[in-house]
Design a protein around this motif. Sequence first.
Motif, PDB file in Angstrom:
ATOM      1  N   UNK A 284       0.849  -1.189   0.000  1.00  0.00           N
ATOM      2  CA  UNK A 284       0.000   0.000   0.000  1.00  0.00           C
ATOM      3  C   UNK A 284       0.887   1.242   0.000  1.00  0.00           C
ATOM      4  N   UNK A 285       0.497   2.226  -0.791  1.00  0.00           N
ATOM      5  CA  UNK A 285       1.267   3.466  -0.877  1.00  0.00           C
ATOM      6  C   UNK A 285       0.974   4.364   0.317  1.00  0.00           C
ATOM      7  N   UNK A 286       1.950   5.179   0.659  1.00  0.00           N
ATOM      8  CA  UNK A 286       1.745   6.160   1.720  1.00  0.00           C
ATOM      9  C   UNK A 286       0.663   7.140   1.294  1.00  0.00           C
ATOM     10  N   UNK A 287      -0.255   7.405   2.198  1.00  0.00           N
ATOM     11  CA  UNK A 287      -1.413   8.246   1.885  1.00  0.00           C
ATOM     12  C   UNK A 287      -1.142   9.697   2.264  1.00  0.00           C
ATOM     13  N   UNK A 288      -0.044  10.244   1.738  1.00  0.00           N
ATOM     14  CA  UNK A 288       0.322  11.618   2.077  1.00  0.00           C
ATOM     15  C   UNK A 288       0.603  12.449   0.832  1.00  0.00           C
ATOM     16  N   UNK A 289      -0.001  12.078  -0.275  1.00  0.00           N
ATOM     17  CA  UNK A 289       0.240  12.771  -1.528  1.00  0.00           C
ATOM     18  C   UNK A 289      -0.479  14.117  -1.544  1.00  0.00           C
ATOM     19  N   UNK A 290       0.278  15.170  -1.858  1.00  0.00           N
ATOM     20  CA  UNK A 290      -0.293  16.504  -2.026  1.00  0.00           C
ATOM     21  C   UNK A 290      -0.328  16.808  -3.518  1.00  0.00           C
ATOM     22  N   UNK A 291      -1.528  17.081  -4.038  1.00  0.00           N
ATOM     23  CA  UNK A 291      -1.713  17.237  -5.473  1.00  0.00           C
ATOM     24  C   UNK A 291      -1.195  18.579  -5.959  1.00  0.00           C
ATOM     25  N   UNK A 292      -0.736  18.577  -7.196  1.00  0.00           N
ATOM     26  CA  UNK A 292      -0.428  19.837  -7.869  1.00  0.00           C
ATOM     27  C   UNK A 292      -1.697  20.380  -8.509  1.00  0.00           C
ATOM     28  N   UNK A 293      -1.653  21.639  -8.895  1.00  0.00           N
ATOM     29  CA  UNK A 293      -2.811  22.237  -9.553  1.00  0.00           C
ATOM     30  C   UNK A 293      -2.960  21.661 -10.958  1.00  0.00           C
ATOM     31  N   UNK A 294      -4.164  21.736 -11.529  1.00  0.00           N
ATOM     32  CA  UNK A 294      -4.369  21.144 -12.864  1.00  0.00           C
ATOM     33  C   UNK A 294      -3.394  21.639 -13.914  1.00  0.00           C
ATOM     34  N   UNK A 295      -3.144  22.955 -13.962  1.00  0.00           N
ATOM     35  CA  UNK A 295      -2.228  23.477 -14.971  1.00  0.00           C
ATOM     36  C   UNK A 295      -0.823  22.921 -14.790  1.00  0.00           C
ATOM     37  N   UNK A 296      -0.375  22.808 -13.544  1.00  0.00           N
ATOM     38  CA  UNK A 296       0.940  22.236 -13.278  1.00  0.00           C
ATOM     39  C   UNK A 296       0.982  20.765 -13.665  1.00  0.00           C
ATOM     40  N   UNK A 297      -0.117  20.053 -13.425  1.00  0.00           N
ATOM     41  CA  UNK A 297      -0.179  18.642 -13.785  1.00  0.00           C
ATOM     42  C   UNK A 297      -0.018  18.453 -15.286  1.00  0.00           C
TER      43      UNK A 297
END
Length: 504
Positions: A284-297
């Motif tokens: 299981x992956x660590x559940x601490x992912x902080x998303x980038x904004x759509x444009x950055x993605x």
Amino acid sequence: MSVACLNHVPLHADRFVFLTSQMYRPALIGCLILALGGCTSLAPQRTAPVMVDVPTAWSAAAASSSTAASSLAQWWTRFDDPQLSQLVARAMQTNTEVNRAQAALRQARALRDVAAAGLRPTLGSSASASHGTAGGDSTGNLFKAGLDAGWEPDIFGGKRSALDAGDATLRASAASLGDIQVSIAAEVALSYLTLRGAQTRLAIAETNLASQLDTHEITGWRLQAGLVSSLEAEQSLSATEQTRAQLPVLQTSIAQTLHALAVLTGQPPADLTAVLAAAAPIPQAADDLVLSFPADTLRQRPDVRAAEQQVAAALARVAQADAARKPSFRIGGSLGLSALTLGVLTDGASVVSSLLAGVTLPIFDGGAARATVRAEQAALEQAQEAYRATVLAALKEVEDALVALRGDRERLLRLNLAAESARNAALMARQRYDSGLVDFQVVLETQRSQLGTQDSVASTQADLAADHVRLYKALGGGWNPEGLNPERLNSDIAAVAPTRTESK
């Protein structure tokens, strides 16, 4: 239509400089004017980039603008599974699709160099010896040696546009390689999670089968003692065989997934059987992912970058096709030696030289040149729509992954509670059945419920881990032009490319 100035005369060595300065002066002045004109590019102006509406935030998750997005470089290490990391690393080196994309990148780089060479002068050499006869009598020998030079000034930017197209295609090929690497890493991770999920489900089925076999044995004893009827015995046997029937299905899934993993890592199908045959928990992956904004993605996704560069390449091809409708210029010359014998070939009297400046202008081609421009413009429109489709698909992938992740988290929470209750119910039913307090139907129902909920927990755990993989991939998979790609773009691409500024 073509216009040319041509001189081709034998020269003595002591007269060569004088004739060059007197007889060829008008031609040299004209060539110099053409050369200076070629220093300034008149290529068509570039149009505005394709505009696509991009949301300011993801609808399925809120990301704080004050929090930096998590790095996705080598995202598979977030699962803390050494075997998974080893498989991904091997796939990056030996996967056939990755190797094919690397070869395509080398091809794009070579074609870009071909386009760059078109902006430079050419120089060639030649040598010949001939012997002739006429009416059976020898007419003598003729020996020649010389150098030929030529250059086509890029007055209207056609060759520069071809170079721009080559540069954009090279960048698109590099991004396509990154896209394949991201996709292969995700496929390896998904197959690995499928394998571990199937192995966990197989272990659950085998454990429940052992419990059912014990119950069936007890039922047989009670049947012999006359405490139950043959109905309970048949029901027990049916439940046991139904569970046993699940084993071949899971074993087949495990074997096929092992084969898929082996092929993804560039190995024969059976090579990983011994290495991964032992069951292991679902990582299981660590559940601490902080998303980038759509444009950055979108900037982090190689497929979006590749589509963007394809638009740039198509735009350059439009300019190249338009330049082909305009006049073309060429400057050429030769300097050589020509003599009847080898002995006098190096004599000053054998020097022969020529200088040529020409212009060619298409007058009538049946509309082929204009049709070529229209065809390239249509190709540009296709590239622009492909770019928009890629952007929209990228946004959809992230949103879908976020929704699936949120739903599977909630589902796993509920299933864990259900599995714990089902386990307790099956244990109590077994104990009460042994004591004769409940009938066999209660035991069967609780055992089926226990097997079903435990199997659902294992499946959902694998799905939740797979959701993380799909989210990492949708966010760009940690790709960057100089990072994940084993083959980098030439660092001196800008230095080699002729600039659009005026030459000094």
